[in-house]
Design a protein around this motif. Sequence first.
Motif, PDB file in Angstrom:
ATOM      1  N   LYS A   1       0.825  -1.198   0.000  1.00  0.00           N
ATOM      2  CA  LYS A   1       0.000   0.000   0.000  1.00  0.00           C
ATOM      3  C   LYS A   1       0.863   1.253   0.000  1.00  0.00           C
ATOM      4  O   LYS A   1       2.035   1.214   0.376  1.00  0.00           O
ATOM      5  N   PRO A   2       0.286   2.390  -0.405  1.00  0.00           N
ATOM      6  CA  PRO A   2       1.064   3.636  -0.439  1.00  0.00           C
ATOM      7  C   PRO A   2       1.284   4.209   0.937  1.00  0.00           C
ATOM      8  O   PRO A   2       0.612   3.847   1.909  1.00  0.00           O
TER       9      PRO A   2
ATOM     10  N   SER B   1      -1.676  10.666  -1.279  1.00  0.00           N
ATOM     11  CA  SER B   1      -0.842   9.559  -0.810  1.00  0.00           C
ATOM     12  C   SER B   1       0.371   9.439  -1.708  1.00  0.00           C
ATOM     13  O   SER B   1       0.337   9.805  -2.884  1.00  0.00           O
TER      14      SER B   1
ATOM     15  N   VAL C   1       2.291   7.117  -3.637  1.00  0.00           N
ATOM     16  CA  VAL C   1       2.132   5.778  -4.202  1.00  0.00           C
ATOM     17  C   VAL C   1       3.394   5.284  -4.907  1.00  0.00           C
ATOM     18  O   VAL C   1       3.369   4.237  -5.560  1.00  0.00           O
TER      19      VAL C   1
ATOM     20  N   VAL D   1       4.462   1.686  -4.734  1.00  0.00           N
ATOM     21  CA  VAL D   1       3.539   0.714  -5.319  1.00  0.00           C
ATOM     22  C   VAL D   1       3.665   0.664  -6.841  1.00  0.00           C
ATOM     23  O   VAL D   1       3.116  -0.219  -7.487  1.00  0.00           O
TER      24      VAL D   1
ATOM     25  N   ALA E   1      -4.406   1.713  -5.288  1.00  0.00           N
ATOM     26  CA  ALA E   1      -3.765   2.910  -4.738  1.00  0.00           C
ATOM     27  C   ALA E   1      -4.106   4.156  -5.546  1.00  0.00           C
ATOM     28  O   ALA E   1      -4.202   5.261  -5.007  1.00  0.00           O
TER      29      ALA E   1
END
Length: 219
Positions: free
Chosen positions: A16-17, A119, A121, A124, A195
């Motif tokens: 996950k971010p 976020s 990311v 990811v 994400a």
Amino acid sequence: MNTLTKLALGMLGQLKPHGAPADAARTITLPAARRHGGKPLVEALMQRQSQREFAPGPLTPQQLADLLWAAAGINRPELGGRTAPSALNAQEVDVYAAMADGLYRYDPAAHALLHVAASDVRRVTGYQDFVDSAPLDLVYVADHARMKMVPAAQREAFAFTAAGAMAQNVYLACAAQGLAAVIRAWFDHRALAAAMGLGADQQLLLAQTVGLPAAPAQT
């Protein structure tokens, strides 16, 4: 985060971010892309290469503007023409910019970055460890809802072709400016789509890491 850890987290559905600053700009208006200067095309082609080691420093707004314009910018305003081709002018490929302060989508008409997610990311966007800390990870995403005039059996191939042209434009822009870049297709599709908040009609195609080249080791 190393590759094995990312693979393990992906298998567990836990890739996950990170969080990003809450005060990230909703829109980043970019400076006009430079239309003159840089290295000649043949010299840029001679220096085009994939590099996987990046310095930690951020890109300047001008560098970011030049790269995004090279990827998908408007180069013929009277026609709305872009720097990269698209079958039947569907313009189905969006360019997303994953940075430390959030996820953004490039809007060619406004020449601006539109905020998508608060976020980070970057980690990811690929299983490689360098994607976590490089200043910019571009993600190329096809929106099949824009391809209704393209036969269904050809949509994916056409989208990948368009994304490849965009990525090569970025490679050449990086070579002209002394930046490092590498195209990538090894990432957790499910984790990255989640994400980024992608919909059912959106398809992840490629990612491309960009940054300042790492300084050579001292001997």
